[in-house]
Design an enzyme around this catalytic site. Structure first.
Site, PDB file in Angstrom:
ATOM      1  N   TYR A 132      -1.322  -2.573  10.609  1.00 50.69           N
ATOM      2  CA  TYR A 132      -0.847  -1.220  10.321  1.00 50.69           C
ATOM      3  C   TYR A 132      -1.470  -0.679   9.035  1.00 50.69           C
ATOM      4  O   TYR A 132      -1.966   0.456   9.001  1.00 50.69           O
ATOM      5  CB  TYR A 132       0.680  -1.221  10.208  1.00 50.69           C
ATOM      6  CG  TYR A 132       1.254   0.106   9.787  1.00 50.69           C
ATOM      7  CD1 TYR A 132       1.399   1.148  10.697  1.00 50.69           C
ATOM      8  CD2 TYR A 132       1.642   0.336   8.464  1.00 50.69           C
ATOM      9  CE1 TYR A 132       1.923   2.369  10.310  1.00 50.69           C
ATOM     10  CE2 TYR A 132       2.164   1.547   8.067  1.00 50.69           C
ATOM     11  CZ  TYR A 132       2.296   2.563   8.998  1.00 50.69           C
ATOM     12  OH  TYR A 132       2.804   3.781   8.605  1.00 50.69           O
ATOM     13  N   LYS A 142      -3.974   2.627   8.564  1.00 47.83           N
ATOM     14  CA  LYS A 142      -3.665   3.766   7.704  1.00 47.83           C
ATOM     15  C   LYS A 142      -4.749   3.983   6.653  1.00 47.83           C
ATOM     16  O   LYS A 142      -4.979   5.124   6.221  1.00 47.83           O
ATOM     17  CB  LYS A 142      -2.296   3.571   7.051  1.00 47.83           C
ATOM     18  CG  LYS A 142      -1.138   3.568   8.043  1.00 47.83           C
ATOM     19  CD  LYS A 142      -0.841   4.946   8.595  1.00 47.83           C
ATOM     20  CE  LYS A 142      -1.322   5.222   9.973  1.00 47.83           C
ATOM     21  NZ  LYS A 142      -0.993   6.573  10.467  1.00 47.83           N
ATOM     22  N   VAL A 151      10.190   5.716   4.627  1.00 43.45           N
ATOM     23  CA  VAL A 151      11.457   6.399   4.896  1.00 43.45           C
ATOM     24  C   VAL A 151      12.113   5.835   6.159  1.00 43.45           C
ATOM     25  O   VAL A 151      11.445   5.265   7.026  1.00 43.45           O
ATOM     26  CB  VAL A 151      11.242   7.920   5.030  1.00 43.45           C
ATOM     27  CG1 VAL A 151      10.878   8.513   3.684  1.00 43.45           C
ATOM     28  CG2 VAL A 151      10.170   8.251   6.059  1.00 43.45           C
TER      29      VAL A 151
END
Length: 256
Positions: free
Chosen positions: A152, A156, A183
């Site tokens: 991941y 990104k 979040v």
């Protein structure tokens, strides 16, 4: 008023950005990977102009989404929000690609290459990219033991690299990347500590604002402020190599 397409926007930050943009008077087209999620998105944001359906985990699927988006006319901005998270197991798509790479990196490249060129491109990265390595020599995880968190983070970093590469190659387009913070979305998990009410603001701002900072290109942002990206994101040779890999794997060349 601007017209914005947001990939991966049937829930979470993509939907929140869409809701904010609609409240500001903009036209928004959402995207959902299937009919069930499209129905959920329509109920959540009935003011959306349209909801494009299509799974981005294959080259053919991403191509189809781009075709459907182009069928709706030109957009002022595209927000690349679609992604899967850091807790994913190793799974190959129908194309034989790790699905984290296919969705998080390759689909953003394909949509950028095929959707009629907008005025602004916004790529969602992550704070996890700061400690990642691009690992372009093993982007498909054939030499390493799978680690979902690392995969991941790498994806990104790739998104930031794509944003900066496009900014360099398409000077007439404002192309930027951002991190929304960790979040508590479905992807981030319930224990994520950052402010959910800040997490969708920067992408909407970069897509539409006339403020000088939002009219930059090739920059990285966090909560409406510039932030230094991972140094590899700024490496032009790595950027070009990533574009070459994406072009080879997809059969789609980024237009000049």
């Amino acid at each position: 008023m601007s017209r914005i397409f947001i990939s991966g926007s049937s829930a979470g930050l993509g939907l929140m950005a869409g809701e904010l943009l609609v409240s500001q008077g903009h036209q928004v087209v959402l995207h959902a990977r299937n009919a069930v999620r499209a129905s959920d998105a329509r109920r959540a944001l009935p003011q959306a102009e349209e909801i494009v359906e299509g799974d981005l985990d294959t080259v053919a699927g991403a191509r189809q989404v781009a075709t459907r988006v182009n069928g709706l006319g030109r957009f002022d901005a595209v927000i690349h929000n679609a992604a899967v998270g850091y807790r994913e197991s190793h799974r190959l798509t129908a194309d034989g690609l790790p699905h984290v790479f296919a969705i998080n990196t390759l689909s953003a490249y394909i949509l950028t290459a095929l959707i009629e060129r907008p005025h602004r491109l916004v790529f969602l990265s992550s704070g996890m990219h700061h400690h990642a390595d691009a690992n372009l020599d093993d982007i498909l995880w054939r030499k390493r033991r799978w680690n979902g968190s690392t995969a991941y983070a790498e994806s990104k970093l790739h998104d930031a690299m794509l944003a900066f590469a496009v900014a360099r190659r398409w000077p007439e387009v404002l192309s930027n990347a951002l991190e929304p913070g960790w979040v508590p979305t479905r992807m981030g998990g319930p224990g994520a500590p950052d402010d959910m009410m800040q997490a969708h603001l920067t992408q909407a701002w970069l897509a539409t604002s006339d403020e000088p900072q939002a009219n930059a290109t090739g920059r990285y942002f966090y909560h409406l402020r510039p932030l230094a990206a991972n140094r590899q994101a700024d490496d032009k040779a790595l950027q070009d190599h990533l574009l070459e890999i994406c072009a080879e794997l997809s059969g789609i060349t980024l237009p000049a």
